[in-house]
Design a protein around this motif. Structure first.
Motif, PDB file in Angstrom:
ATOM      1  N   VAL A 278       0.829  -1.207   0.000  1.00 38.02           N
ATOM      2  CA  VAL A 278       0.000   0.000   0.000  1.00 38.02           C
ATOM      3  C   VAL A 278       0.860   1.252   0.000  1.00 38.02           C
ATOM      4  O   VAL A 278       0.660   2.172  -0.806  1.00 38.02           O
ATOM      5  CB  VAL A 278      -0.956  -0.009   1.207  1.00 38.02           C
ATOM      6  CG1 VAL A 278      -1.713   1.308   1.298  1.00 38.02           C
ATOM      7  CG2 VAL A 278      -1.934  -1.171   1.107  1.00 38.02           C
ATOM      8  N   LYS A 279       1.844   1.321   0.885  1.00 37.90           N
ATOM      9  CA  LYS A 279       2.645   2.549   0.953  1.00 37.90           C
ATOM     10  C   LYS A 279       3.574   2.700  -0.251  1.00 37.90           C
ATOM     11  O   LYS A 279       4.025   3.804  -0.551  1.00 37.90           O
ATOM     12  CB  LYS A 279       3.443   2.589   2.258  1.00 37.90           C
ATOM     13  CG  LYS A 279       4.604   1.625   2.361  1.00 37.90           C
ATOM     14  CD  LYS A 279       5.348   1.836   3.675  1.00 37.90           C
ATOM     15  CE  LYS A 279       6.563   0.898   3.795  1.00 37.90           C
ATOM     16  NZ  LYS A 279       7.304   1.131   5.049  1.00 37.90           N
ATOM     17  N   HIS A 280       3.847   1.588  -0.952  1.00 36.49           N
ATOM     18  CA  HIS A 280       4.635   1.683  -2.176  1.00 36.49           C
ATOM     19  C   HIS A 280       3.845   2.398  -3.267  1.00 36.49           C
ATOM     20  O   HIS A 280       4.404   3.216  -4.005  1.00 36.49           O
ATOM     21  CB  HIS A 280       5.039   0.286  -2.645  1.00 36.49           C
ATOM     22  CG  HIS A 280       5.751   0.280  -3.963  1.00 36.49           C
ATOM     23  ND1 HIS A 280       7.054   0.705  -4.104  1.00 36.49           N
ATOM     24  CD2 HIS A 280       5.336  -0.102  -5.204  1.00 36.49           C
ATOM     25  CE1 HIS A 280       7.421   0.591  -5.373  1.00 36.49           C
ATOM     26  NE2 HIS A 280       6.397   0.104  -6.060  1.00 36.49           N
ATOM     27  N   HIS A 281       2.565   2.106  -3.361  1.00 37.24           N
ATOM     28  CA  HIS A 281       1.739   2.718  -4.403  1.00 37.24           C
ATOM     29  C   HIS A 281       1.022   3.973  -3.928  1.00 37.24           C
ATOM     30  O   HIS A 281       0.577   4.776  -4.758  1.00 37.24           O
ATOM     31  CB  HIS A 281       0.702   1.707  -4.895  1.00 37.24           C
ATOM     32  CG  HIS A 281       1.300   0.590  -5.694  1.00 37.24           C
ATOM     33  ND1 HIS A 281       1.925   0.786  -6.905  1.00 37.24           N
ATOM     34  CD2 HIS A 281       1.385  -0.748  -5.446  1.00 37.24           C
ATOM     35  CE1 HIS A 281       2.358  -0.372  -7.380  1.00 37.24           C
ATOM     36  NE2 HIS A 281       2.042  -1.320  -6.515  1.00 37.24           N
TER      37      HIS A 281
ATOM     38  N   HIS B 271       0.547   8.225  -9.976  1.00 43.52           N
ATOM     39  CA  HIS B 271       0.530   7.031  -9.113  1.00 43.52           C
ATOM     40  C   HIS B 271      -0.482   6.008  -9.625  1.00 43.52           C
ATOM     41  O   HIS B 271      -0.226   4.794  -9.562  1.00 43.52           O
ATOM     42  CB  HIS B 271       0.185   7.433  -7.680  1.00 43.52           C
ATOM     43  CG  HIS B 271       1.220   8.285  -7.014  1.00 43.52           C
ATOM     44  ND1 HIS B 271       2.565   8.080  -7.179  1.00 43.52           N
ATOM     45  CD2 HIS B 271       1.103   9.350  -6.164  1.00 43.52           C
ATOM     46  CE1 HIS B 271       3.240   8.971  -6.484  1.00 43.52           C
ATOM     47  NE2 HIS B 271       2.377   9.754  -5.865  1.00 43.52           N
ATOM     48  N   LEU B 272      -1.632   6.475 -10.128  1.00 42.07           N
ATOM     49  CA  LEU B 272      -2.636   5.550 -10.661  1.00 42.07           C
ATOM     50  C   LEU B 272      -2.119   4.833 -11.911  1.00 42.07           C
ATOM     51  O   LEU B 272      -2.366   3.631 -12.092  1.00 42.07           O
ATOM     52  CB  LEU B 272      -3.921   6.313 -10.986  1.00 42.07           C
ATOM     53  CG  LEU B 272      -4.822   6.665  -9.804  1.00 42.07           C
ATOM     54  CD1 LEU B 272      -5.908   7.642 -10.228  1.00 42.07           C
ATOM     55  CD2 LEU B 272      -5.451   5.416  -9.206  1.00 42.07           C
ATOM     56  N   VAL B 273      -1.414   5.558 -12.759  1.00 42.14           N
ATOM     57  CA  VAL B 273      -0.852   4.930 -13.960  1.00 42.14           C
ATOM     58  C   VAL B 273       0.183   3.885 -13.566  1.00 42.14           C
ATOM     59  O   VAL B 273       0.208   2.762 -14.099  1.00 42.14           O
ATOM     60  CB  VAL B 273      -0.237   6.001 -14.878  1.00 42.14           C
ATOM     61  CG1 VAL B 273       0.532   5.344 -16.026  1.00 42.14           C
ATOM     62  CG2 VAL B 273      -1.323   6.912 -15.433  1.00 42.14           C
ATOM     63  N   ALA B 274       1.066   4.243 -12.607  1.00 36.47           N
ATOM     64  CA  ALA B 274       2.075   3.278 -12.150  1.00 36.47           C
ATOM     65  C   ALA B 274       1.413   2.062 -11.518  1.00 36.47           C
ATOM     66  O   ALA B 274       1.874   0.923 -11.697  1.00 36.47           O
ATOM     67  CB  ALA B 274       3.016   3.952 -11.156  1.00 36.47           C
ATOM     68  N   LEU B 275       0.331   2.272 -10.797  1.00 32.47           N
ATOM     69  CA  LEU B 275      -0.387   1.157 -10.178  1.00 32.47           C
ATOM     70  C   LEU B 275      -0.979   0.240 -11.234  1.00 32.47           C
ATOM     71  O   LEU B 275      -0.907  -0.991 -11.112  1.00 32.47           O
ATOM     72  CB  LEU B 275      -1.497   1.709  -9.276  1.00 32.47           C
ATOM     73  CG  LEU B 275      -2.425   0.696  -8.621  1.00 32.47           C
ATOM     74  CD1 LEU B 275      -1.649  -0.177  -7.641  1.00 32.47           C
ATOM     75  CD2 LEU B 275      -3.579   1.404  -7.907  1.00 32.47           C
TER      76      LEU B 275
ATOM     77  N   HIS C  26       7.049  -6.178  -3.057  1.00 33.88           N
ATOM     78  CA  HIS C  26       7.291  -4.748  -3.109  1.00 33.88           C
ATOM     79  C   HIS C  26       8.357  -4.374  -2.084  1.00 33.88           C
ATOM     80  O   HIS C  26       8.578  -5.116  -1.114  1.00 33.88           O
ATOM     81  CB  HIS C  26       5.995  -3.985  -2.850  1.00 33.88           C
ATOM     82  CG  HIS C  26       4.958  -4.198  -3.914  1.00 33.88           C
ATOM     83  ND1 HIS C  26       4.239  -5.368  -4.018  1.00 33.88           N
ATOM     84  CD2 HIS C  26       4.536  -3.394  -4.923  1.00 33.88           C
ATOM     85  CE1 HIS C  26       3.411  -5.281  -5.044  1.00 33.88           C
ATOM     86  NE2 HIS C  26       3.574  -4.100  -5.608  1.00 33.88           N
ATOM     87  N   PRO C  27       9.013  -3.257  -2.277  1.00 30.67           N
ATOM     88  CA  PRO C  27      10.098  -2.868  -1.371  1.00 30.67           C
ATOM     89  C   PRO C  27       9.657  -2.856   0.087  1.00 30.67           C
ATOM     90  O   PRO C  27       8.617  -2.300   0.437  1.00 30.67           O
ATOM     91  CB  PRO C  27      10.453  -1.446  -1.845  1.00 30.67           C
ATOM     92  CG  PRO C  27      10.046  -1.420  -3.280  1.00 30.67           C
ATOM     93  CD  PRO C  27       8.833  -2.291  -3.378  1.00 30.67           C
ATOM     94  N   GLY C  28      10.451  -3.502   0.935  1.00 30.89           N
ATOM     95  CA  GLY C  28      10.172  -3.526   2.368  1.00 30.89           C
ATOM     96  C   GLY C  28       9.164  -4.539   2.811  1.00 30.89           C
ATOM     97  O   GLY C  28       8.847  -4.639   4.003  1.00 30.89           O
ATOM     98  N   GLU C  29       8.647  -5.352   1.880  1.00 30.97           N
ATOM     99  CA  GLU C  29       7.607  -6.317   2.248  1.00 30.97           C
ATOM    100  C   GLU C  29       8.210  -7.448   3.077  1.00 30.97           C
ATOM    101  O   GLU C  29       9.244  -8.012   2.735  1.00 30.97           O
ATOM    102  CB  GLU C  29       6.958  -6.875   0.987  1.00 30.97           C
ATOM    103  CG  GLU C  29       5.750  -7.759   1.268  1.00 30.97           C
ATOM    104  CD  GLU C  29       5.018  -8.166   0.008  1.00 30.97           C
ATOM    105  OE1 GLU C  29       4.190  -9.082   0.082  1.00 30.97           O
ATOM    106  OE2 GLU C  29       5.293  -7.548  -1.049  1.00 30.97           O
TER     107      GLU C  29
END
Length: 940
Positions: free
Chosen positions: A526-529, A865-869, A877-880
């Motif tokens: 979530v915090k990545h996106h 951010h929506l396009v990247a999502l 994802h990073p930090g998962e």
């Protein structure tokens, strides 16, 4: 922004109606030999003229998309002018006989009066209606000073350049006509820039007000001197000579007469708006819009051709008067403003493309017509410099006056106003009009044709240079002058809004965790996106949960599932047992006892929910359907329920839970619902999920065949390199930029199918839940009675369909499927949060708390951010953090959604080393049959 559908439906018939007289005038004004493909052949049909305007509008859509995404500083109108220029050059040089070339040549010779009557009323009224009336009233005398004395001085200075420096032998009357045309400025490009960077309202008023008023005064000067020039042609009943006294008398008659007619038309329009006062009647709202555009064009026509006064000033007066006294009478102000924005866009697009066409036919140097050579280009650039030089002189010569009257001004604004005098729509219209008028009135050997062609070549070149050079550099100059700086006090308010914005987003995140669909969402994803949540702390999470307790009624509130969020908000010193010995308060937010209790309560609620759902009410459905299923009451209730479901889907779209980027999902659900409604009307049970499966199947089969064929065209194989994308980088870039059908879709088609199915199932379940809740509320809670047998049939049929959708989410029950679904639902939650963020920012802008340009910064960032999502294909994802039951999950997706575990995931079937999995979405696995030979390799 994009106008509502109602505005589009209102505007398009208007443009179609405008096209018809243009067709007749264009075809009638063309020389006969230009309408034939060869000697003795029939003339081209007038209907061909329809092609050019709509082709220009299509090109406008493409240009706007490219500029808004990739080249924002470049003005839209400048690019449309350049495209029109290319079309004009191509039409002359290539000598093709296709429909587009013939249509372009027909529009090149459009009748001058029809041109002005079609384009100017709409553009002038739109600009006038968008003015800030209060600022215009306070700064009126400044704008009058800019418009009348300065326009006359500018006209004379430009005429001196044309008469004494240009070697074309122009008469003084033609030179004054040339100067009057170049005195009309266009605020469109600069106004858009001023709104974007947040320039002071005073500067915006000075530029837009000056442009509107000097359009009127320039038009009056143009009418006077063009009449005097046309009298030189020696054509009977064409043109007229005026003495100095007669010229001044005509100026005041046209100006004051235009004001009088505009006031009368404004009073009539306000009266129409007053009597059409049924705000709840959408048809009357449309009629109000129709009244404004009707009155705008009638005002111009009555003032100019009928009464001989200034149609521009009359239309301007009507627009300002309507905005001042009629804005409060408009039932749907948003519809009105969107409609006029659409009209202005359509007219500007067509006019600048047409101006480019005419300019292109001139600089293409067609045989038998005047040449626009290197000498003319040199004089064009000289004129560009001279125009800026004397505009700076006039602005600063009047600076002592303008700085001490009205709104006042300062030297920085004066510099930018001197530089911001772009030429555009009105100037191009007048130049095309005088050129076409001379060509219609003279023979081929007339030297006046060469004069007006050169005149338009100069005016078209100045319009293009000011749009490209001034329009693109205005932003940096505005910032360099410090006119776009945000005051410190304003920055503090923005910081406060930003803090509240993040708190609202955290509240939405907690609400999402309370939804059973998002129980297993991982906070790292979530915090990545949604990077606005990166600074979330344990204390902030607890505060959001407490705020939720105050917002949501106890009987409707569900405990948020925070077990996958807490690990990312704590570290070792926070997770240690805290009994108060270290001096900290045991009730501190860093104490995890409250979180542990909340997780237990959430698990308990989930178990209770499962027990509740396992009742035997569904067993009664067959008997109820047999007794009540075919009754008229049940049939009507099913249709009502279908309408409620349709409304629920629209709510999901508005809230971002059903993304319009995935139009196929919404299409399948809506079409399935329509089929289900037809079945319900025939007395059949509610079966919208089954119908959505029917709608989906042919499209899925078509997509499968397309993907299979794409694999044959672009074979992507394993490569033992650090980056398997290198070989196919160009294909990857192309498909990435297209946004859909990119490489991940081709490689992971099965996962994409699952993603669409999961999104469809989640939206289906949510919509049915909303519809059932509202259905029970309307039919039971208000009356205090129980559901009737017919109502029970509808509710149980809905639940039966929901169970089918839930079966898609459960799948085969493997951890592979569960993990796939978890990632898809996590991305959906991110999508909902980002849409919520955009809605919150839009609300601040609509409420006046944020300026439009301040809000646009946030909205553009959220859009990125929506396009990247939408393009994300990462498994981790990073930090998962790894969960205990998922430590063997590989980092990449494979064909069919399967993952390999352990050391085997790093080797191929043959035992060779596998490419690195930093971006494994770009690696195609072996055929499915080979990949499944060893079932032991399949894992979560």
């Amino acid at each position: 922004g994009t106008p509502p559908p109602r505005a589009a439906r209102s505007a398009l018939p208007f443009v179609l109606a405008l096209t018809m007289p243009l067709l007749d005038s264009a075809s009638a004004s063309m020389p006969p030999n230009t309408l034939t493909e060869g000697e003795g052949e029939e003339e081209v049909e007038p209907s061909v003229a329809v092609l050019f305007p709509w082709f220009a509008e299509v090109m406008g859509v493409i240009v706007f998309y490219v500029l808004s995404r990739y080249i924002p500083p470049l003005p839209y109108t400048a690019v449309m002018f350049l495209i029109g220029t290319a079309m004009g050059i191509g039409a002359v040089r290539l000598q093709n006989t296709d429909h587009l070339t013939e249509s372009v040549l027909m529009w090149d010779m459009i009748d001058s009066e029809v041109l002005l009557l079609v384009f100017l009323p709409g553009l002038i009224f739109s600009d006038a209606f968008g003015l800030n009336v209060h600022l215009f009233q306070v700064g009126l005398w400044q704008c009058v000073n800019f418009a009348f004395p300065m326009v006359l001085a500018g006209t004379c200075l430009t005429a001196l350049v044309a008469f004494f420096i240009f070697p074309y032998g122009w008469s003084w009357n033609l030179s004054m006509t040339f100067g009057a045309i170049l005195s009309a400025s266009d605020p469109v490009a600069v106004s858009a820039l001023l709104n974007e960077v947040g320039a002071p309202p005073r500067l915006k008023l000075h530029i837009s007000g000056e442009s509107l008023l000097n359009d009127g005064s320039a038009m009056v000067f143009y009418m006077i001197f063009s009449e005097m020039f046309l009298s030189e042609l020696g054509v009977p009943d064409l043109g007229k000579l005026y003495t100095t006294g007669e010229g001044f008398a005509l100026f005041f008659r046209m100006s004051l007469g235009g004001v009088a007619i505009g006031l009368a038309a404004g009073l009539a329009l306000v009266f129409f708006l007053w009597i059409l006062n049924r705000r709840l009647n959408s048809e009357e709202n449309v009629l109000q819009v129709a009244a404004t555009i009707t009155m705008a064009y009638l005002t111009y026509y009555v003032s100019d051709p009928v009464c001989g006064t200034s149609g521009v000033i009359a239309t301007l007066t009507c627009g300002v008067f309507t905005r001042a006294f009629g804005a409060g009478l408009i039932n749907d102000l948003e519809l009105m403003e969107n409609f006029w924005s659409l009209v202005e866009h359509l007219l500007n697009t067509l006019l600048f493309a047409l101006g480019g066409v005419v300019w292109g036919t001139i600089i293409a140097n067609p045989p038998g017509e005047p040449r626009f050579g290197s000498k003319d280009w040199g004089y064009l650039f000289l004129l560009y410099v001279m125009l800026h030089a004397y505009r700076f002189f006039l602005i600063f010569a009047n600076y002592p006056i303008t700085a001490n009257i009205g709104l006042g001004t300062n030297w920085r604004e004066a510099i930018f106003q001197s530089f911001g005098g772009l030429r555009g729509a009105v100037g191009i219209s007048l130049a095309i009009a005088i050129d076409n008028l001379v060509w219609e009135a003279t023979t081929e050997a007339s030297r006046y044709r060469e004069m007006t062609r050169t005149l338009f070549g100069m005016i078209g070149g100045i319009a293009f240079l000011t749009l490209v050079i001034n329009g693109t550099t205005a932003g940096p100059i505005l910032r360099k002058l410090g006119l776009a700086d945000i005051p410190a006090v304003r920055q503090k308010l923005i910081d406060r809004y930003n803090k509240r914005f993040k708190e609202t987003l955290v509240d939405s995140f907690v609400d999402g965790l309370s939804d059973p669909r998002f129980r297993n969402v991982d906070f790292a994803l979530v915090k990545h996106h949604v990077p606005y949540l990166e600074d979330l702390t344990l204390e902030g999470l607890r505060d959001a949960i407490e705020r939720q307790e105050g917002r949501v009624a106890p009987n409707k509130r569900k405990m948020p599932c925070i077990q996958n969020t807490i690990p990312y908000l704590t570290d070792e010193d926070k997770t240690d047992s805290n009994d108060g010995k270290d001096g900290r308060d045991p009730e501190s937010p860093n104490d995890l006892s409250w979180a542990t209790e909340m997780i237990r309560r959430a698990e308990r609620e989930a178990k209770e929910s499962l027990i509740t759902k396992s009742d035997h009410a569904m067993d009664d459905l067959p008997a109820l359907q047999e007794s009540e299923g075919s009754s008229d009451t049940t049939k009507e209730l099913r249709l009502i329920y279908a309408e409620m479901l349709s409304y629920s889907y629209q709510v999901l779209i508005e809230h971002g839970e059903l993304d319009t980027r995935e139009g196929f999902v919404a299409y399948v659900l809506e079409e399935g619902l329509q089929f289900a409604s037809d079945n319900a009307n025939r007395g059949r049970p509610l079966d919208d999920w089954d119908m959505s499966e029917v709608v989906r199947k042919p499209w899925r089969d078509l997509a499968k065949r397309a993907v299979d064929r794409t694999r044959k065209v672009v074979p992507v194989r394993r490569r033992k390199t650090a980056d398997p994308r290198l070989k196919y980088k160009k294909y990857h870039h192309l498909w990435r930029e297209m946004g859909t059908g990119h490489l991940e879709f081709m490689v992971n088609s099965n996962f994409e199918k699952l993603r669409y199915d999961v999104h469809r199932a989640l939206a289906f379940v949510k919509a049915h839940k909303m519809a059932e809740s509202r259905f029970i509320e309307e039919f039971v809670e208000g009356s205090g009675e129980e559901l009737s047998p017919s109502e029970k049939v509808v509710v149980l049929e809905s639940r039966a369909e929901v169970s089918k959708a839930r079966a898609v989410l459960e799948g085969d029950g493997t951890r592979t499927h569960r993990k796939d679904v978890e990632i898809i639902t996590s991305h959906l939650l991110c999508q909902m949060l980002l849409n919520k963020a955009a809605s919150y920012i839009s609300g601040l802008a609509e409420g006046g708390l944020l300026k439009a340009q301040e809000a646009s910064h946030y909205v553009e960032e959220i859009e990125e951010h929506l396009v990247a999502l939408s393009r994300c294909s990462q498994h981790r994802h990073p930090g998962e953090k790894n969960r205990d039951d998922e430590k063997d999950v590989d980092d990449g997706w494979k064909e069919g959604g399967t993952q390999r575990s352990g050391e085997d995931s790093n080797k191929t079937k043959e035992g060779g080393e596998k490419p690195e999995q930093a971006d494994a979405a770009f690696v195609v696995e072996e055929p499915k049959e080979a990949a499944l030979e060893n079932e032991d390799e399949r894992s979560a």
